[in-house]
Design an enzyme around this catalytic site. Structure first.
Site, mmCIF file in Angstrom:
data_model
loop_
_atom_site.group_PDB
_atom_site.id
_atom_site.type_symbol
_atom_site.label_atom_id
_atom_site.label_comp_id
_atom_site.label_asym_id
_atom_site.label_seq_id
_atom_site.Cartn_x
_atom_site.Cartn_y
_atom_site.Cartn_z
ATOM 1 N N HIS A 124 -10.489 -38.202 45.191
ATOM 2 C CA HIS A 124 -10.196 -37.145 44.165
ATOM 3 C C HIS A 124 -10.700 -37.229 42.995
ATOM 4 C CE1 HIS A 124 -7.702 -34.214 41.882
ATOM 5 N NE2 HIS A 124 -7.170 -33.689 43.101
ATOM 6 N N ASP A 201 -4.327 -44.379 45.372
ATOM 7 C CA ASP A 201 -3.938 -43.072 45.345
ATOM 8 C C ASP A 201 -3.154 -42.532 46.558
ATOM 9 O OD1 ASP A 201 -3.670 -40.423 44.833
ATOM 10 O OD2 ASP A 201 -5.950 -39.901 44.581
ATOM 11 N N LYS A 227 3.594 -32.600 45.408
ATOM 12 C CA LYS A 227 3.285 -32.436 46.570
ATOM 13 C C LYS A 227 4.076 -33.158 47.529
ATOM 14 C CE LYS A 227 -1.361 -33.437 44.641
ATOM 15 N NZ LYS A 227 -2.430 -32.267 44.808
ATOM 16 N N CYS A 365 -11.559 -30.566 44.072
ATOM 17 C CA CYS A 365 -11.450 -31.835 43.218
ATOM 18 C C CYS A 365 -12.175 -32.767 44.052
ATOM 19 C CB CYS A 365 -10.155 -31.959 42.765
ATOM 20 S SG CYS A 365 -9.463 -30.549 41.643
HETATM 21 N N1 PMP Z 1 -5.175 -37.645 44.395
HETATM 22 C C1 PMP Z 1 -5.367 -36.915 45.059
HETATM 23 C C2 PMP Z 1 -5.757 -37.557 46.592
HETATM 24 C C3 PMP Z 1 -4.940 -35.662 45.294
HETATM 25 O O1 PMP Z 1 -4.884 -34.702 46.267
HETATM 26 C C4 PMP Z 1 -4.414 -35.066 44.213
HETATM 27 C C5 PMP Z 1 -4.059 -33.594 43.894
HETATM 28 N N2 PMP Z 1 -4.732 -32.714 44.242
HETATM 29 C C6 PMP Z 1 -4.517 -36.002 43.031
HETATM 30 C C7 PMP Z 1 -4.977 -37.309 43.072
HETATM 31 C C8 PMP Z 1 -4.269 -35.473 41.622
HETATM 32 O O2 PMP Z 1 -2.721 -35.144 41.409
HETATM 33 P P1 PMP Z 1 -2.185 -34.523 40.086
HETATM 34 O O3 PMP Z 1 -3.248 -33.273 39.841
HETATM 35 O O4 PMP Z 1 -0.640 -34.089 40.667
HETATM 36 O O5 PMP Z 1 -2.082 -35.526 39.106
#
Ligand code: PMP
Length: 407
Positions: A124, A201, A227, A365
């Site tokens: 991400h 992550d 999440k 993203c």
């Molecule tokens: N890593 C992954 C794999 C994600 O799916 C996400 C959220 N889409 C994030 C990091 C970032 O999380 P946050 O926007 O809640 O900080």
């Protein structure tokens, strides 16, 4: 093995009762953010109605009660991922802030020009951009482990990229765009054989599988509350205690100090040295309630339910002519990314929305993954514990409508 009681679970999520354009809501955007059970909403409400106060600094009763709830949430989150101690749980704003905290600490104390960070193609943006900011500031290098056509992490290539200048491996547990589950135990062992720490992550893993940070051997493990059926504004950085205490503070302010004079300030030990200022008290307590909710479930039944949904969804979607699924990794979480010849992902998203189906359309993203497959965007359906086969049927019907409209 008992099956997951999905009917009962669905009754815990008030939002699932609502309608969208006169149709029952079909919520398939869980990878972006999951819905909240009553237990989480209630816990947050209870704090605000019953004992809300600032934490850690009050002598009064409310402050003690709020502090107990806040620190109690930390304890239960530690138990949830099997951390050795609650001191290894740093509350952050989310996974993004957790990763930035580690990047900042490594940047200040552990990295020299020419040093290397290994990431993967599955990351991400939040596990790419913080390292690029460091690269541009410090002259370090970023090495990227490629994936194959199915979206599998290429382990042999990874081993080739680990070198004498590797200072950190930062890798996702589950890809939010493709669903790939990476071979974390092997990734971590290989790094540790070379004395390289690993940051994971875990955003997309904790909602779907039992995570044990000690069994994995993860040095850092980041995730977001929202999440995991918890609130926004709260997340977790797990870090091994010695490693956390070897990192400098991330932000300065109240709560994180032992003593302050104008000449010199000393800092608390982890986790408090990383929690400057008044924290997200209510949200942390809400995340504690989300963790309690998850802990009360049978994780094997949860995984079986979601894997069955994944298989069902892939089968149903494959019936649709002109539909391409991206990511067919050997080990996959309940996320399906696809395109349809007939229409642009955003148009698909808009049309299925009219049928009450919430899905994601875009680059998720994870633009490097889109580039890898030569597309600008995909449609993504991502499943959670409350989803059903009937909802996948609704999605499939709506996609047939898209084809009729555009075909
Ligand atoms: N890593 C992954 C794999 C994600 O799916 C996400 C959220 N889409 C994030 C990091 C970032 O999380 P946050 O926007 O809640 O900080």
């Amino acid at each position: 093995e008992a099956a997951l009681n999905v009917d009962r679970i669905r009754r815990d999520f008030p939002i699932l009762d609502r309608e969208v354009y006169g149709r029952p809501l079909v919520y398939l955007d869980n990878a972006a953010s999951a819905q909240k059970p009553r237990q989480v909403i209630q816990a947050m409400n209870d704090v605000m109605e019953g004992c809300y106060s600032n934490v850690h600094r009050g002598v009064h009763k409310l402050s003690q009660e709020s502090t107990d709830l806040y620190e109690g949430a930390r304890e239960r989150i530690a138990g949830f991922i099997n951390a050795d101690s609650a001191d290894e749980i740093v509350f952050t704003r989310g996974a993004t802030e957790a990763i930035n905290l580690v990047a900042n600490g490594f940047g200040q104390t552990r990295l020299q020009p020419g040093d290397e960070i290994v990431i993967s193609w599955l990351e991400h943006h939040s596990n790419i951009v913080p390292w690029q900011l460091l690269r541009d500031r410090l002259g370090i290098e970023i090495k990227v482990v490629p994936i194959d056509e199915q979206g599998n992490f290429l382990f042999e290539d990874y081993l080739q990229l680990l070198g004498p200048r590797t200072k950190l491996v930062a890798v996702t547990h589950v890809s939010n765009a493709l669903g790939t589950v990476t071979p974390l135990p092997e990734i971590i062992s290989a790094a540790h054989e070379r004395d390289v720490p690993v940051l994971v992550d875990g955003c997309q893993a904790v909602p779907h599988m039992k995570v044990d940070v000690q069994a994995l051997g993860a040095d850092f493990y980041a995730f977001s509350g929202h999440k995991l059926y918890g609130p926004t504004g709260i997340g977790v950085l797990y870090g091994r205690k010695d490693l956390l205490n070897s990192l400098p503070p991330y932000q300065g302010g109240g709560e994180m100090i032992s003593s302050v004079t104008f000449e010199r300030t000393t800092f608390k030990q982890a986790p408090h040295r990383f929690e400057a200022g008044t924290p997200a008290i209510v949200e942390a307590i809400g995340l504690g309630a989300a963790v309690d909710y998850m802990n009360a479930l049978d994780f094997e039944a949860l995984a079986a339910h979601e894997q069955a949904l994944l298989t069902y969804a892939e089968n149903r979607l494959s019936e649709i002519e002109g539909l391409t699924i991206f990511g067919q990794a050997r080990n996959k979480a309940a996320i399906v990314s696809f395109t349809l010849d007939a229409a642009h992902p955003h148009d698909i998203g808009t049309i299925v929305d009219r049928a009450g189906v919430a899905i994601r359309a875009g680059h998720h993203c994870a633009q490097p993954i889109m580039d890898r497959y030569g597309v600008a965007a995909t449609v993504r359906a991502s499943f959670g514990l409350y989803n059903t086969r009937a909802e996948i049927d609704t999605l499939t019907d709506a996609l047939h409508q898209v084809k009729e409209l555009f075909g």
